[in-house]
Design an enzyme around this catalytic site. Sequence first.
Site, PDB file in Angstrom:
ATOM      1  N   LYS B 192      -7.229  -3.264  10.803  1.00  0.00           N
ATOM      2  CA  LYS B 192      -6.651  -4.315   9.967  1.00  0.00           C
ATOM      3  C   LYS B 192      -5.134  -4.185   9.935  1.00  0.00           C
ATOM      4  O   LYS B 192      -4.576  -3.269   9.353  1.00  0.00           O
ATOM      5  CB  LYS B 192      -7.174  -4.262   8.531  1.00  0.00           C
ATOM      6  CG  LYS B 192      -6.732  -5.513   7.760  1.00  0.00           C
ATOM      7  CD  LYS B 192      -6.646  -5.354   6.274  1.00  0.00           C
ATOM      8  CE  LYS B 192      -5.378  -4.718   5.764  1.00  0.00           C
ATOM      9  NZ  LYS B 192      -4.214  -5.614   5.692  1.00  0.00           N
ATOM     10  N   GLU B 266      -1.361   8.726   6.302  1.00  0.00           N
ATOM     11  CA  GLU B 266       0.065   8.954   6.571  1.00  0.00           C
ATOM     12  C   GLU B 266       0.802   8.075   5.573  1.00  0.00           C
ATOM     13  O   GLU B 266       0.767   6.850   5.670  1.00  0.00           O
ATOM     14  CB  GLU B 266       0.368   8.604   8.026  1.00  0.00           C
ATOM     15  CG  GLU B 266       1.638   9.254   8.534  1.00  0.00           C
ATOM     16  CD  GLU B 266       2.809   8.326   8.414  1.00  0.00           C
ATOM     17  OE1 GLU B 266       3.482   8.408   7.365  1.00  0.00           O
ATOM     18  OE2 GLU B 266       3.044   7.535   9.329  1.00  0.00           O
ATOM     19  N   CYS B 300       8.765   5.291   6.902  1.00  0.00           N
ATOM     20  CA  CYS B 300       8.224   6.272   5.963  1.00  0.00           C
ATOM     21  C   CYS B 300       8.955   7.597   6.079  1.00  0.00           C
ATOM     22  O   CYS B 300       9.096   8.324   5.109  1.00  0.00           O
ATOM     23  CB  CYS B 300       6.727   6.445   6.178  1.00  0.00           C
ATOM     24  SG  CYS B 300       6.296   6.611   7.900  1.00  0.00           S
ATOM     25  N   GLU B 397      10.528   6.384  -3.367  1.00  0.00           N
ATOM     26  CA  GLU B 397      10.727   5.814  -2.042  1.00  0.00           C
ATOM     27  C   GLU B 397      11.167   4.358  -2.197  1.00  0.00           C
ATOM     28  O   GLU B 397      10.457   3.549  -2.794  1.00  0.00           O
ATOM     29  CB  GLU B 397       9.423   5.893  -1.243  1.00  0.00           C
ATOM     30  CG  GLU B 397       9.584   5.408   0.180  1.00  0.00           C
ATOM     31  CD  GLU B 397       8.309   5.537   1.000  1.00  0.00           C
ATOM     32  OE1 GLU B 397       7.229   5.291   0.444  1.00  0.00           O
ATOM     33  OE2 GLU B 397       8.403   5.872   2.190  1.00  0.00           O
TER      34      GLU B 397
END
Lengths: 304, 486
Positions: B192, B266, B300, B397
């Site tokens: 997906k 991850e 990331c 983040e």
Amino acid sequence: MKAGVLNFPDRRESPTIDQVGVEERAKRFCARSIKKGTKMSALKLAVTMLDVTTLEGADSVGKVRQMCQKAMQPLPGDPSVGPAAAVCVYPRMVKTAAKAVEGSSVLVASVATQFPSGQMRLKERLAEVRYAVGEGADEIDMVISRGQFLQGEYRAIFDEVAACKEACGGAHLKVILETGELTTYDNVRWASDIAIAAGADFIKTSTGKVPIAATLPVTLVMLQAIEDHYDRTGKMVGMKPAGGISNAKLAIQYLVMVREVLGEKWLTNKWFRFGASSLTNDLLMQIRKQETGRYQSGDYFTKD
Amino acid sequence: MAKTEPGPHNFVFGNYAPAPESKDHFKIKKSYDLFIGGKWVKASKKFETINPATGEVIAKVGEAGKKEVGQAVKAARKAFEGEWGQLSGAERGKYLFRIARLIQERSRELAVVESMDGGKPIRESRDVDIPLVAAHFFYHAGWADKLDYAFPGVKPKPLGVVGQVIPWNFPLLMAAWKIAPALACGNTVVLKPAETTPLTALKLAEIFEDAGLPPGTVNIVTGAGETGQALIEHPDVDKVAFTGSTAVGKAIRRAIAGTDKKFTLELGGKAANIVFEDAPINEAVEGILNGIFFNQGHVCCAGSRLFVQESIADKVIKKLKKRMETLIVGDPLDKNTDIGAINSAEQLERIKALVKAGEREGACIWQPEGRLPRKGNWFKPTLFTECAQSHRIVQEEIFGPVLAIQTFRTPQEALEKANNTPYGLSGGVWTDKGSKIFKMTTGLKAGVVWANTFNKFDPTSPFGGYKESGIGREGGVHGLAAYLNF
């Protein structure tokens, strides 16, 4: 620090260079896509930055005169192109060149100091500088003693540059580092800092007489030295990559690098030069291509 | 900060003339269906995917519900028990090699579509994303018939049907990271893609068709969070592989708790980039910029926290600012663009909110001069000085082009602060001294640590996080192990 006193540079102010990083950054400039009006103005700018050069044992009065004509009028009938910044010759040809370019804006640069090796006593090398200036040279392209640099005698390099600068009097001094013989980027950076501190008006990569001449990353390291000096002192120093810049595309990549590292202030022939012999006609050919959309035969461009 | 725009383009005084990559050499369909069992299957609902640089709709894409996800898992199971499952490793390798070559052949098209759908500059999609996509397929193609040698004596077996959910920051690259090792190991896949960037995964499905991949080996179901949830919760999925936010990662672990599904996650990061006074400063400045502004900071492993030794802080910050003035922000398809569009309006709001929090909490903001395009989602490259560990911009983040700068005095202090975060995905160390590199890199609690460089990726190198940055590794032999039973 008193005004007018030259100080040997502090090596801690001379950053180390990461080879992978500096080569990557240099590659980034090549990825810039310069088109249309930007390309045309860059090509014309490059022509005005040329030090049209002949440095051969076979150089003769006739050859030098013809080259000077080309420098003054690169594209006959089109005054929007050129003239070149200077002609660059051996000391014996300075008088001939000076006479040929008289009345134009083209300057006469002379190599000196036992070009290209520099392997001679300083006394004779300085005498050569004085001779070339006396013959009418506006600029002196000196070589540093690479052997002494590699021996670690950095102060000797500082002293010889300072002595040449003094011998130049009113003439501008370009200091050739011969980066192909210094071999590491760290050496190039340190040699640049020494030359700048000793009073160089320009720093220049190469003589064109050893296999490895100017490259983009080497020039980048030297531009960074100029940038740091400017940030510290507010004083501008010029840059001249020489040797191996044989086509217009590469010349534009150099200009992109100067623009993005030092800024548009350096984008004049007062502060940036190309030392080249075969670059001229490729620039002219590309200018014609931009104008007409077609490449023309090499026969339409003068070979002097 | 410069920008490509109309006007005089004199080399000395103007901006560079526009140099747009052409998009007339391929077609994007108006509407895409789901790729299930080797066929294009209509979904009951559709959603639009938007070009973040212009706000224009590029295409409509099927939204897979529970039913379609069920069909896809069923097709994958059938392929696992059927044609794909029966193939030898060498045969699987041939398919992967073929896919890799087809990706290279269509690399220009894939790069342009990636930039249109996601907003990243064409320079990056062309020079980084797509070459790495092909590299991942090539690398794993080589492993397909050598798994017994990768894990000698333990008879590795595929897991079965793998459900994979990927993010919008590197759409096709993340698909390659997930699909290539899964197929090399003999699994079948339901993937997906993210809802804001589904197009290159659908183009990849076309490549699978062209490669003649057995039906059902890879199924692509587009949709948003609910589609992903349906996939993860499907009882016939043997393994879940996810790349995305830490919040969703936690939700996935809760969802699969008590099942025997394997998983790799991850997740987010807040990498520390540590610059010592003996660093190659000019290259470090480039590395800092690359660390935080690569892909608009939608990375990331972005180096979003800069720790610079106090003795050189002023010099480094001055150089950073000067360099940021030269970054070209604008049309992602222009070959000269350095920083493209923010991926979605939603992400832009999140960045703005955190930047506001940074200002409120007392950090000093700096942005280069210049205007941003009016249409689309844009954010200027931004840096904050005077940051403290307790600031939100240091803790959370941001996933945008925003750098938080702190200073340090000693290596111990740098390590302590760098590790003082719930994340642990990546880090960077800049120094000319080899021993310092080893001391710092072994001390950093992060899965990937770069020395005197940043954001370097290679399929041979495992990638993954410590702590809340995830579990499991992707890439290299470690990455293969995540798709095998022993």
